[in-house]
Design a protein around this motif. Structure first.
Motif: not given
Length: 103
Positions: A22-24, A70-74
């Motif tokens: 879900t976060v991704k 505090n989250l993201c995709l890298s």
């Protein structure tokens, strides 16, 4: 997170996979497929190209492990390079904002 033996290493637990997917999905859309570090645009949604990035490393602040700000995709390369390095000299992490700014 309130379990006595829960810590930053539990991020790899299989039962967190639905949350991580879900976060991704969310950040892939919000970031318009652009890595925030190298600014490379990766049009693929394939998991081999993207990692969930904890801006303040979960090993440094486990209580921010699920904090949306505090989250993201890298991209995998940037996430590997950053690893658990501290990217800020700020001491304000204990007062991390709880609301998103109007963007």
């Amino acid at each position: 997170m309130k379990e006595p033996d829960f810590d930053h290493e539990n991020w790899s637990d299989e039962d967190l996979e639905p949350i991580k997917e879900t976060v991704k999905h969310h950040y892939h859309s919000v970031q318009n497929t652009v890595c925030p570090y190298c600014r490379q645009k990766l049009n693929s949604k394939h998991g081999r190209y993207w990692d969930i990035e904890h801006i303040i490393p979960r090993s440094h602040q486990p209580n921010f492990m699920f904090e949306p700000l505090n989250l993201c995709l890298s991209c995998v390369d940037c996430n590997k390079e950053k690893s658990d390095k501290k990217i800020t000299t700020s001491n304000a992490k204990k007062n991390y904002p709880k609301k998103l700014l109007n963007t």
